[in-house]
Write a protein that holds these residues in place. Sequence first.
Motif, PDB file in Angstrom:
ATOM      1  N   THR A  37      42.988  42.026  42.951  1.00 35.71           N
ATOM      2  CA  THR A  37      44.241  41.424  42.601  1.00 35.71           C
ATOM      3  C   THR A  37      45.626  41.727  43.389  1.00 35.71           C
ATOM      4  O   THR A  37      46.005  40.694  43.488  1.00 35.71           O
ATOM      5  CB  THR A  37      44.076  42.100  41.337  1.00 35.71           C
ATOM      6  OG1 THR A  37      43.522  42.181  40.290  1.00 35.71           O
ATOM      7  CG2 THR A  37      45.527  42.572  40.645  1.00 35.71           C
ATOM      8  N   GLU A  54      48.842  47.266  42.158  1.00 32.48           N
ATOM      9  CA  GLU A  54      48.600  46.943  40.558  1.00 32.48           C
ATOM     10  C   GLU A  54      48.899  47.413  39.456  1.00 32.48           C
ATOM     11  O   GLU A  54      48.779  49.004  39.715  1.00 32.48           O
ATOM     12  CB  GLU A  54      46.880  46.681  40.874  1.00 32.48           C
ATOM     13  CG  GLU A  54      45.956  47.789  40.426  1.00 32.48           C
ATOM     14  CD  GLU A  54      46.463  48.778  41.685  1.00 32.48           C
ATOM     15  OE1 GLU A  54      45.895  49.803  41.535  1.00 32.48           O
ATOM     16  OE2 GLU A  54      46.703  48.841  42.779  1.00 32.48           O
ATOM     17  N   SER A  77      41.550  36.360  38.680  1.00 35.48           N
ATOM     18  CA  SER A  77      41.323  35.888  39.787  1.00 35.48           C
ATOM     19  C   SER A  77      42.024  34.266  40.329  1.00 35.48           C
ATOM     20  O   SER A  77      43.222  34.382  40.705  1.00 35.48           O
ATOM     21  CB  SER A  77      40.255  35.612  40.654  1.00 35.48           C
ATOM     22  OG  SER A  77      38.813  34.875  40.999  1.00 35.48           O
ATOM     23  N   VAL A  80      45.872  35.233  38.751  1.00 35.14           N
ATOM     24  CA  VAL A  80      46.231  35.737  40.261  1.00 35.14           C
ATOM     25  C   VAL A  80      46.962  34.829  41.133  1.00 35.14           C
ATOM     26  O   VAL A  80      47.845  34.715  41.546  1.00 35.14           O
ATOM     27  CB  VAL A  80      45.888  36.684  40.555  1.00 35.14           C
ATOM     28  CG1 VAL A  80      46.547  37.731  42.013  1.00 35.14           C
ATOM     29  CG2 VAL A  80      45.038  37.881  39.730  1.00 35.14           C
TER      30      VAL A  80
END
Length: 296
Positions: A37, A54, A77, A80
């Motif tokens: 992340t 994060e 993902s 993100v």
Amino acid sequence: GGGGNDQCKVDVTVSRDGSVVVAVGTQDLGTGTRTFTRAIVAEELGLGIKDVVEQIGNSKLGSANSSGGSTTAASLSPSVKDAAVKTRLAVAEKIAPLFGNAKPEEITFAGGNVSGGGKTIAWKQACAALPAAGITSHGVWRSELQSRGVHGVCFAEVEVDVETGKVRPIKMVQVQDGGLPLNRLTMESQINGGMIQALGMALWEGRTIDADLGMQLNPTFMDYKLPGSLEMPEMIPIIDDEDTREVVIGIAEAAIIPAVGAVANAVFNACGVRVRELPITPDKILMGLMSERRSA
């Protein structure tokens, strides 16, 4: 391999002091969620992973998928990445006057610096030109950044004591593809974990059930045998770099599958006994050897 789904909503915030926060409700079960992340955002903004903080695992943050089922990476993902790209363009738009009003897509972020219009300044210096509230971008799932379907093969070497029936694994090599590796170290660790779990299934793990009551008689770690450090052989995980798919795919559960058959075949190759019921325990080896002698 596990594909993703449209559940993860990610927020990336850049403040005027240059701090960067990526937030989502997804949990990390030890599979590297925190790492990738931060890494995806850091790469997009030309920063180091330590420069991104994060915030995860809280229902007050963006909605998220459940953590498990080899779907977490492929669900999270892409969201993100979407948030990171939007953040880069939003920051570039706000700081464009510093670079002669260059177009946002012409402004580059690399090595902790921002460049455009023939000028380069430090990231924090550029962020000082942002609004007082900073910049926040919202990322959503992008299906084209993930996929499903992985493949693996395992080779196993074992030693079988034909007097006691004991099987000792010596070496395992597993090749696994998985699209785009987000973190090679954790991907190799997941391949190792798959081999270890497969060893347990093949050689040790077995439930003992009371025939009358249907209750498990070995329900605790004191009674249910799992492979420990002394049972683990040399393990070599290999990521298939010939898999050129630029998409994220979950591989955790898929990595368990190939090694079970490899171990069973290695036992057969070593002593000639084909055991068709797991786990492959010494009594089954000895009974198989006895049967082979009788039929010889």
